[in-house]
Design an enzyme around this catalytic site. Structure first.
Site, short mmCIF file in Angstrom:
data_model
loop_
_atom_site.label_atom_id
_atom_site.label_comp_id
_atom_site.label_asym_id
_atom_site.label_seq_id
_atom_site.Cartn_x
_atom_site.Cartn_y
_atom_site.Cartn_z
N MET A 1 0.84 -1.20 0.00
CA MET A 1 0.00 0.00 0.00
C MET A 1 0.88 1.25 0.00
SD MET A 1 -3.44 -0.94 1.99
CE MET A 1 -2.91 -0.67 3.65
N ASN B 1 4.08 3.87 1.03
CA ASN B 1 4.71 4.36 2.25
C ASN B 1 5.79 3.35 2.69
OD1 ASN B 1 5.16 6.14 4.36
ND2 ASN B 1 3.60 5.22 5.66
N LEU B 2 6.65 3.04 1.75
CA LEU B 2 7.54 1.89 1.89
C LEU B 2 8.66 2.11 2.91
CD1 LEU B 2 7.90 0.97 -1.90
CD2 LEU B 2 6.18 0.18 -0.25
N HIS C 1 9.48 -3.58 3.36
CA HIS C 1 8.98 -3.79 1.99
C HIS C 1 10.15 -4.02 1.03
CE1 HIS C 1 5.71 -1.05 3.63
NE2 HIS C 1 5.00 -2.05 3.17
N GLY D 1 5.19 -10.19 3.91
CA GLY D 1 5.98 -10.19 5.13
C GLY D 1 5.34 -11.05 6.21
N SER E 1 7.37 -1.09 10.55
CA SER E 1 5.99 -0.91 10.13
C SER E 1 5.80 0.55 9.76
CB SER E 1 5.06 -1.26 11.31
OG SER E 1 3.80 -0.67 11.13
O1 PAF Z 1 -0.10 -5.69 3.61
C1 PAF Z 1 -0.54 -4.79 2.86
O2 PAF Z 1 0.12 -3.81 2.59
C2 PAF Z 1 -1.93 -4.94 2.27
O3 PAF Z 1 -2.79 -5.54 3.17
C3 PAF Z 1 -1.96 -5.65 0.91
C4 PAF Z 1 -1.49 -7.09 1.02
C5 PAF Z 1 -1.07 -4.89 -0.07
C6 PAF Z 1 -3.38 -5.67 0.36
O4 PAF Z 1 -3.90 -4.39 0.20
#
Ligand code: PAF
Length: 282
Positions: free
Chosen positions: A30, A32-33, A37, A148, A186
Site C-alpha cells: 500500500m 509508504n515503503l 517492503h 511479510g 511498520s
Molecule cells: O499488507 C498490505 O500492505 C496490504 O494488506 C496488501 C497485502 C497490499 C493488500 O492491500
C-alpha cells in the site's frame, strides 16, 4: 523502471515476459515503503526475472473508523526506493481502475482464521484484503508473490486463499525486518512519539523472554499472562496476546511449534508483532 497506472498498460508491459515464460515475482503493497517492503523486493529480485510491485491503498480493507483518507500516499518517494532495489514495474492504479464504475457483488471470505486475532477488532478487514489480492493476482499473474511474516495472519489468509482456489502462484513469507532495537518495521512506527518509540521494542523483548521461558518449561498460559502483564506495566494498552499453531489453530499447551501474537497500543498507535517458537521434545 516503468510505472503503470492502468491494467491494460501493465498487461502490455508484462506480455513480452509472459510470452517468453519469464518468472514473474510480485510484491503487493500500500506504499509508504520502508526497509521491510524493500526486503520483500530484494527477495523477489533474487528469485525472479521480472519484479512487479503494486502500490494501492485498498479502501475496502479499512473499517469506517480507520485511517483510509489519512493513509500516507508517497508514490514519488516510494518509486525512488523501488528503483534502487531493482523493481522492474510499479503498478499504481487508481481506486476506479481497480474497482471500476459498477458495484462489486463478489466477496471472498477465507473462513474462521479471518475472525480471530486482528480480525476480531477489524471485522471485514481480511475479506477486503482477500478481494484485492485476488484481483491483483489476476491482473499481474505472477509465479511468485511475496508477503511479510510481520502480518502473519494476512500471510496465512492469502496462503489459504491460493490453496483453496488453486491459484497457480507460490506465496513466499519473508521474515520480519526489525530495527536494531528489535522493533518490527511498520509504516505505523512513524506515528509513535519519541518517548513511545523508546518503549515500543518491549514487544519483541517480551516475546523473546517468553520463548526462553517456554523452552525452560513454563506453561503456555502462564507465559501469555506474563507478556500481558509486562506490556501493561510498561505503558501498553494490550489488545491481545495469544498463541496459535502455525496454521492459526487454537493451542493451549506448548507441545508443538507455536506462534506467539501480540497486538498492543502505545498512545493511538496500534503495533503488532509475532514470534514463531519451535518445539523440541526432550
Ligand atoms: O499488507 C498490505 O500492505 C496490504 O494488506 C496488501 C497485502 C497490499 C493488500 O492491500
Amino acid at each position: 523502471m516503468k510505472t503503470e497506472t492502468s491494467i491494460q498498460g501493465l498487461s502490455a508491459s508484462l506480455n513480452p515476459a509472459r510470452s517468453t515464460r519469464k518468472i514473474i515475482g510480485f510484491v503487493p503493497t500500500m506504499g509508504n515503503l520502508h526497509e521491510g517492503h524493500l526486503n520483500l523486493v530484494r527477495e523477489a529480485r533474487q528469485l525472479c526475472d521480472v519484479v512487479v510491485v503494486s502500490i494501492f491503498v485498498n479502501p475496502i480493507q479499512f473499517g469506517p473508523n480507520e485511517d483510509f483518507d489519512n493513509y500516507p500516499r508517497t508514490l514519488e518517494h516510494d518509486s525512488n526506493l523501488l528503483a534502487e532495489v531493482g523493481c522492474d514495474i510499479v503498478f499504481a492504479p487508481s481506486v476506479e481502475q481497480m474497482y471500476g464504475k459498477h458495484p462489486r457483488l463478489t466477496n471472498i471470505s477465507v473462513g474462521e482464521i479471518t475472525n480471530d486475532l486482528c480480525g476480531l477488532q477489524r471485522p471485514g478487514h481480511f475479506d477486503g484484503v482477500a478481494v484485492v489480492v485476488a484481483k491483483l493476482f489476476n491482473i499481474v499473474q505472477p509465479n511468485y508473490a511475496f508477503f511479510g511474516q510481520k502480518d502473519y495472519q494476512q500471510l496465512a489468509v492469502i496462503k489459504q486463499l491460493v490453496r483453496d482456489l488453486n491459484m497457480p502462484i507460490e506465496v513466499i513469507g519473508v521474515p520480519i525486518t526489525r530495527a536494531e532495537d528489535g522493533l518490527a518495521l511498520s509504516s505505523r512506527n512513524g506515528y509513535l512519539s519519541v518517548e513511545n518509540r523508546q518503549i515500543a521494542p518491549m514487544i519483541y523483548k517480551s516475546l523473546k523472554i517468553a520463548e526462553q521461558h517456554l523452552h525452560e518449561g513454563q506453561s503456555l498460559s502462564e507465559t501469555l499472562t506474563q507478556i500481558r502483564a509486562d506490556l501493561s506495566r510498561t505503558g501498553f494498552e494490550v489488545d491481545y496476546v495469544e498463541a496459535r499453531t502455525p496454521m492459526l489453530q487454537k493451542v493451549d499447551q506448548f507441545n508443538q511449534d507455536v506462534v506467539l501474537f501480540v497486538a498492543a497500543k502505545l498512545g493511538k498507535t496500534r503495533l503488532i508483532d509475532n514470534l514463531q517458537v519451535k518445539y523440541t521434545s526432550t
